[in-house]
Design an enzyme around this catalytic site. Structure first.
Site, short mmCIF file in Angstrom:
data_model
loop_
_atom_site.label_atom_id
_atom_site.label_comp_id
_atom_site.label_asym_id
_atom_site.label_seq_id
_atom_site.Cartn_x
_atom_site.Cartn_y
_atom_site.Cartn_z
N GLU A 190 0.87 -1.19 0.00
CA GLU A 190 0.00 0.00 0.00
C GLU A 190 0.89 1.22 0.00
O GLU A 190 2.13 1.11 0.02
CB GLU A 190 -0.95 -0.01 1.21
CG GLU A 190 -2.00 -1.10 1.10
CD GLU A 190 -3.00 -1.14 2.24
OE1 GLU A 190 -2.95 -0.25 3.12
OE2 GLU A 190 -3.81 -2.07 2.27
N HIS A 228 -8.82 9.60 3.89
CA HIS A 228 -8.48 8.53 2.95
C HIS A 228 -8.73 9.07 1.54
O HIS A 228 -9.76 9.67 1.28
CB HIS A 228 -9.34 7.29 3.21
CG HIS A 228 -8.79 6.06 2.57
ND1 HIS A 228 -8.85 5.85 1.20
CD2 HIS A 228 -8.15 4.98 3.08
CE1 HIS A 228 -8.26 4.69 0.93
NE2 HIS A 228 -7.83 4.15 2.05
N ARG A 238 -0.50 8.81 2.03
CA ARG A 238 -1.94 9.03 1.91
C ARG A 238 -2.31 10.51 1.88
O ARG A 238 -3.21 10.93 1.16
CB ARG A 238 -2.58 8.37 3.13
CG ARG A 238 -3.93 7.88 2.90
CD ARG A 238 -4.35 7.03 4.06
NE ARG A 238 -4.30 5.63 3.71
CZ ARG A 238 -4.74 4.67 4.50
NH1 ARG A 238 -5.22 4.95 5.69
NH2 ARG A 238 -4.70 3.42 4.11
N HIS A 275 -11.03 9.64 7.73
CA HIS A 275 -10.81 8.20 7.86
C HIS A 275 -10.21 7.81 9.20
O HIS A 275 -10.64 6.84 9.81
CB HIS A 275 -9.89 7.77 6.72
CG HIS A 275 -9.61 6.30 6.66
ND1 HIS A 275 -10.61 5.37 6.46
CD2 HIS A 275 -8.46 5.60 6.74
CE1 HIS A 275 -10.08 4.16 6.44
NE2 HIS A 275 -8.78 4.26 6.63
N ARG A 284 -0.60 8.65 9.33
CA ARG A 284 -0.41 7.22 9.59
C ARG A 284 -0.04 6.47 8.32
O ARG A 284 -0.66 6.67 7.27
CB ARG A 284 -1.69 6.63 10.19
CG ARG A 284 -1.65 5.14 10.39
CD ARG A 284 -2.90 4.66 11.09
NE ARG A 284 -4.10 4.88 10.32
CZ ARG A 284 -4.54 4.08 9.36
NH1 ARG A 284 -3.88 2.98 9.04
NH2 ARG A 284 -5.67 4.36 8.73
#
Ligand code: SIN
Length: 541
Positions: A120, A236, A282, A346, A381
């Site tokens: 990811e 997100h 992200r 998110h 994160r």
């Protein structure tokens, strides 16, 4: 309902755990042999943020070099603010906790006898374990709940809302709660763990379920515990963007398996934003989508799409069964269609300030998982680190609750009795909540600045006033408690975001677009003072 051991009448537990996600359940298992554990959850045990986690759990199972790489990726994603001792604990204890979970019955996807791993955003290699394709959280939640149920010492209070913490002589000694029928009770405990997850519902656009209203964080602040890093809300990048549809999460694992992002001219635009393209951190991807989506008018006027049509060699429906089924409801297919996406709130990097051991700044009160802030995620994160965080720090918090060995204290004042809301009162309350959620999205979303934050604070003040007028005549329901929690958490986000006059990770200020290490390579610490005033200071950890 876990009918076997529902603790309806008991007024005392040794350990009270608020929340039945990965952190709460993992802690409960650790505590189970040492006293009576009561796990309190607002709905059924299965309904937590954990349950909805799709992509997976990041873990370095291949030895020391692998662990070091995981540490480096976690630190890099956190944009200069990861508290390194916390990240070290996460990556080093993670493999043990995941192996333990597998022994306890969690089934991760395997290929040729080995755990399958995907990649990811911002991970330097594939290290994300997944279950049933895209239902990793559901499998972790299922297996941990089943394991916890087998322990005699663990009791569950489902459909129960914690409405207040009772503090005596500087220590938390009990919690007030409301059950589904609206009956209030006070339960004393030697130690209380907040593991009630995040607060995505503070925003109108969120991937989080309805239960994620920041209750644990608000209760902790009101009881006098410090919060930290509340300005860092992760958006997100890819939630489904269809009018009238919920912001269903389209896992980052889709991009891990090769999905492209395209703007409304069909251009793959990420090369203009980051060398890692669609697998950039992200926060970078979420802002890029927002910028590409902006037309000449405010708001996301142009549609950004996720494109998997070129991905060959994997069966997308098999790899992503949950996402494929959800898309099919709207006539969309990963093999055939461009999927419209937009960012949505998110994950909260901030929360109740804790040390590495889950202790908060208030005696008798502990926190773990998304409700807590150890500084492990810094300003952003790393994808799929949150389930691991819940396992590792849930276990640690429980160990501290045991080690502290606090005695029971008398907490015999009766809790106030509850009332029900009429249909029109319910409507009035929903309208206040919805005004707050829209104001937070407009004024404290992905791109902020002094002016928007001040507008947000003004809108917040109006909502708070409406809520306090409302509360004068309507008391004691779960939804009212949630509204209070959202008001508290929203204010902490606005206030902390105003104080951080720089851009870092998930916190981007149009008026201070640069990272300012000289002044702000620090964690924000927020404390509620008597009279409701909040103070924010900055500390090096
Ligand atoms: C995702 O599957 O993209 C979400 C995982 C996470 O939030 O880390």
């Amino acid at each position: 309902m876990l009918a076997s051991r529902v603790m309806a009448e008991e007024q005392q537990a040794d350990f009270l755990v608020m929340g039945a996600g990965v952190a709460g359940l993992r802690a409960a298992v650790e505590l189970a042999d040492h006293g009576k554990v009561l796990v309190v959850t607002k709905e059924a045990v299965a309904e937590s943020n954990t349950h909805y986690a799709q992509g997976g759990i990041a873990v370095a199972m291949e030895g020391e070099a692998d662990v070091t790489l995981h540490l480096q990726d976690t630190i890099a994603a956190g944009d200069g603010l990861v508290y390194e001792p916390a990240a070290q604990v996460l990556v080093a204890e993670g493999p043990l906790r995941v192996s333990e979970l597998i022994r306890w019955g969690a089934h991760f996807d395997m290929e040729n006898g080995k755990l399958q791993r995907t990649r990811e955003g911002a991970h330097s290699l594939p290290r994300i374990l997944h279950a049933n394709g895209d239902a990793t959280g559901a499998e972790i939640s299922r297996s941990l709940a089943a394991y916890a149920q087998a322990h005699e010492g663990i009791h569950f209070a489902e459909w129960t809302t914690v409405t207040g913490l009772v503090v005596a002589d500087g220590r938390v000694i009990a919690a007030d709660m409301l059950d589904r029928e609206g009956t209030a009770r006070r339960v004393g405990a030697r130690a209380v763990l907040l593991a009630a997850g995040g607060a995505g519902q503070v925003y109108s656009d969120t991937t989080n379920p309805a239960v994620a209203t920041g209750d644990g964080i608000a209760l902790a602040a009101e009881a006098g515990a410090e919060l930290a890093d509340m300005e860092f809300y992760q958006f997100h990048p890819t939630a489904l963007s269809l009018a009238g549809a919920p912001r269903f999460l389209l896992s980052e694992a889709l991009r891990g398996e090769g999905a492209y992002l395209r703007n409304d001219s069909g251009e793959r635009f990420m090369e203009r934003y980051h060398p890692l393209l669609e697998l950039a951190p992200r926060d970078v991807v979420a802002r890029a989508i927002t910028r590409e989506g902006m037309g000449s008018e405010p708001g996301l006027a142009r549609v950004v799409h996720l494109d998997m049509r070129h991905v060959k060699g994997i069966d997308l429906h098999k790899r992503f069964p949950g996402i494929s089924a959800e898309l099919a409801r709207y006539g969309l297919d990963l093999n055939r269609d461009l999927i419209p996406v937009r960012p949505a709130a998110h994950y909260l990097m901030g929360g109740v300030r804790t040390g590495l051991d889950g202790r908060t700044t208030l005696r008798g009160l502990y926190a773990a998982g998304e409700a807590a802030c150890t500084g492990v995620h810094g300003a952003n994160r790393l994808a799929s680190n949150s389930l691991l965080e819940g396992l590792v720090f849930g276990a640690r918090a429980a160990q501290s609750m045991l080690a502290d060995g606090l005695p029971h204290a008398a907490a015999d004042a009766p809790a106030p009795q509850a009332a029900r809301l009429s249909a029109s009162e319910e409507q009035e309350l929903e309208s206040i909540i919805s005004r707050l959620q829209h104001a937070m999205w407009m004024y404290a979303g992905l791109l902020r600045e002094e002016e928007t934050l001040l507008e947000g604070l003004a809108a917040h003040a109006a909502c708070e006033e409406s809520l306090s007028l409302f509360a004068q005549h309507s008391r004691g329901t779960r939804r009212l408690a949630e509204a209070h929690a959202m008001i508290r958490v929203a204010h902490s986000i606005l206030h902390s975001a105003r104080a951080r006059t720089e851009s870092r990770g998930a916190h981007f200020r149009n008026d201070f677009p640069q990272r300012d290490d000289a002044h702000f390579q620090k964690h924000s610490v927020l404390q509620l003072r008597a009279g409701g005033e909040e103070s924010v200071s900055f500390e090096v950890w």
